[in-house]
Design a protein around this motif. Structure first.
Motif, PDB file in Angstrom:
ATOM      1  N   MET A 142       0.759  16.726 -18.721  1.00  0.00           N
ATOM      2  CA  MET A 142       0.960  17.869 -17.850  1.00  0.00           C
ATOM      3  C   MET A 142      -0.081  17.891 -16.740  1.00  0.00           C
ATOM      4  O   MET A 142       0.215  18.278 -15.635  1.00  0.00           O
ATOM      5  N   HIS A 143      -1.274  17.434 -17.023  1.00  0.00           N
ATOM      6  CA  HIS A 143      -2.353  17.408 -16.041  1.00  0.00           C
ATOM      7  C   HIS A 143      -2.049  16.430 -14.919  1.00  0.00           C
ATOM      8  O   HIS A 143      -2.363  16.680 -13.753  1.00  0.00           O
ATOM      9  N   ASP A 144      -1.415  15.273 -15.228  1.00  0.00           N
ATOM     10  CA  ASP A 144      -1.062  14.272 -14.225  1.00  0.00           C
ATOM     11  C   ASP A 144      -0.021  14.797 -13.256  1.00  0.00           C
ATOM     12  O   ASP A 144      -0.041  14.457 -12.080  1.00  0.00           O
ATOM     13  N   ILE A 145       0.887  15.573 -13.736  1.00  0.00           N
ATOM     14  CA  ILE A 145       1.947  16.100 -12.870  1.00  0.00           C
ATOM     15  C   ILE A 145       1.370  17.066 -11.848  1.00  0.00           C
ATOM     16  O   ILE A 145       1.755  17.070 -10.696  1.00  0.00           O
ATOM     17  N   SER A 146       0.430  17.864 -12.226  1.00  0.00           N
ATOM     18  CA  SER A 146      -0.136  18.824 -11.283  1.00  0.00           C
ATOM     19  C   SER A 146      -0.936  18.104 -10.183  1.00  0.00           C
ATOM     20  O   SER A 146      -0.884  18.506  -9.026  1.00  0.00           O
ATOM     21  N   ILE A 147      -1.667  17.044 -10.505  1.00  0.00           N
ATOM     22  CA  ILE A 147      -2.397  16.277  -9.492  1.00  0.00           C
ATOM     23  C   ILE A 147      -1.419  15.585  -8.563  1.00  0.00           C
ATOM     24  O   ILE A 147      -1.584  15.587  -7.336  1.00  0.00           O
ATOM     25  N   LEU A 148      -0.373  15.009  -9.137  1.00  0.00           N
ATOM     26  CA  LEU A 148       0.648  14.342  -8.336  1.00  0.00           C
ATOM     27  C   LEU A 148       1.352  15.337  -7.424  1.00  0.00           C
ATOM     28  O   LEU A 148       1.598  15.051  -6.248  1.00  0.00           O
ATOM     29  N   SER A 149       1.661  16.501  -7.928  1.00  0.00           N
ATOM     30  CA  SER A 149       2.333  17.503  -7.097  1.00  0.00           C
ATOM     31  C   SER A 149       1.399  18.018  -6.000  1.00  0.00           C
ATOM     32  O   SER A 149       1.843  18.300  -4.884  1.00  0.00           O
ATOM     33  N   ILE A 150       0.111  18.124  -6.275  1.00  0.00           N
ATOM     34  CA  ILE A 150      -0.843  18.569  -5.257  1.00  0.00           C
ATOM     35  C   ILE A 150      -0.939  17.519  -4.138  1.00  0.00           C
ATOM     36  O   ILE A 150      -0.910  17.861  -2.947  1.00  0.00           O
ATOM     37  N   VAL A 151      -1.023  16.247  -4.510  1.00  0.00           N
ATOM     38  CA  VAL A 151      -1.090  15.174  -3.516  1.00  0.00           C
ATOM     39  C   VAL A 151       0.195  15.139  -2.693  1.00  0.00           C
ATOM     40  O   VAL A 151       0.163  15.041  -1.460  1.00  0.00           O
ATOM     41  N   ALA A 173       0.257  18.065  -0.315  1.00  0.00           N
ATOM     42  CA  ALA A 173      -0.680  17.874   0.791  1.00  0.00           C
ATOM     43  C   ALA A 173      -0.109  16.905   1.824  1.00  0.00           C
ATOM     44  O   ALA A 173      -0.198  17.148   3.037  1.00  0.00           O
ATOM     45  N   VAL A 174       0.472  15.805   1.355  1.00  0.00           N
ATOM     46  CA  VAL A 174       1.077  14.832   2.269  1.00  0.00           C
ATOM     47  C   VAL A 174       2.237  15.465   3.017  1.00  0.00           C
ATOM     48  O   VAL A 174       2.376  15.300   4.243  1.00  0.00           O
ATOM     49  N   LEU A 175       3.070  16.211   2.335  1.00  0.00           N
ATOM     50  CA  LEU A 175       4.204  16.882   2.967  1.00  0.00           C
ATOM     51  C   LEU A 175       3.723  17.893   4.006  1.00  0.00           C
ATOM     52  O   LEU A 175       4.288  17.973   5.107  1.00  0.00           O
ATOM     53  N   ALA A 176       2.673  18.629   3.687  1.00  0.00           N
ATOM     54  CA  ALA A 176       2.129  19.603   4.629  1.00  0.00           C
ATOM     55  C   ALA A 176       1.575  18.906   5.872  1.00  0.00           C
ATOM     56  O   ALA A 176       1.784  19.373   7.001  1.00  0.00           O
ATOM     57  N   LEU A 177       0.890  17.779   5.694  1.00  0.00           N
ATOM     58  CA  LEU A 177       0.351  17.039   6.837  1.00  0.00           C
ATOM     59  C   LEU A 177       1.462  16.481   7.720  1.00  0.00           C
ATOM     60  O   LEU A 177       1.367  16.507   8.953  1.00  0.00           O
ATOM     61  N   VAL A 178       2.508  15.976   7.109  1.00  0.00           N
ATOM     62  CA  VAL A 178       3.646  15.456   7.878  1.00  0.00           C
ATOM     63  C   VAL A 178       4.295  16.582   8.669  1.00  0.00           C
ATOM     64  O   VAL A 178       4.611  16.425   9.853  1.00  0.00           O
TER      65      VAL A 178
END
Length: 124
Positions: free
Chosen positions: A1-10, A13-18
């Motif tokens: 569950m911890h990996d999914i939250s880091i992946l979703s945050i990244v 962030a990438v989507l927001a920058l685009v």
């Protein structure tokens, strides 16, 4: 569950920058950074703008919008700049003609060398 939250945050962030880039990109003139104009074209555009400025200066002088002393000094300044640009254009034109002549001479030399090689081959 911890990996999914880091992946979703990244991913977020990438989507927001685009999205940020796509929103702001129309505000910048990317063509100015991407286009390449030859120096010859820049010279002709600059010369044209200087000649236009000279015409406007003369019009303003005739309409009594500027003083005679200002008119004389500005006219002299712009005419000197136009003269410099015309000399540069003449030099680039001469260089281009020289390059064209050299290319033509080289072609003629190559053609004559080929003919000589053929004659030597026939003489044997």
């Amino acid at each position: 569950m911890h990996d999914i939250s880091i992946l979703s945050i990244v991913f977020t962030a990438v989507l927001a920058l685009v999205c940020f880039f796509l929103i702001l990109s129309p505000l910048f003139k990317w063509e100015a950074y991407l286009t390449f104009t030859p120096k010859d074209q820049d010279l002709s555009v600059t010369k044209e703008s200087l000649l236009t400025t000279l015409n406007e200066l003369e019009f303003d002088y005739k309409m009594d919008k500027i003083s005679p002393s200002d008119y004389k000094s500005l006219k002299k300044q712009y005419e000197e700049q136009v003269a410099i640009l015309m000399k540069e254009e003449a030099q680039t034109a001469d260089k281009q003609v020289d390059q064209d002549i050299m290319a033509e001479v080289e072609k003629e030399i190559e053609a004559q060398l080929k003919e000589l090689k053929k004659k030597k081959g026939e003489g044997k």
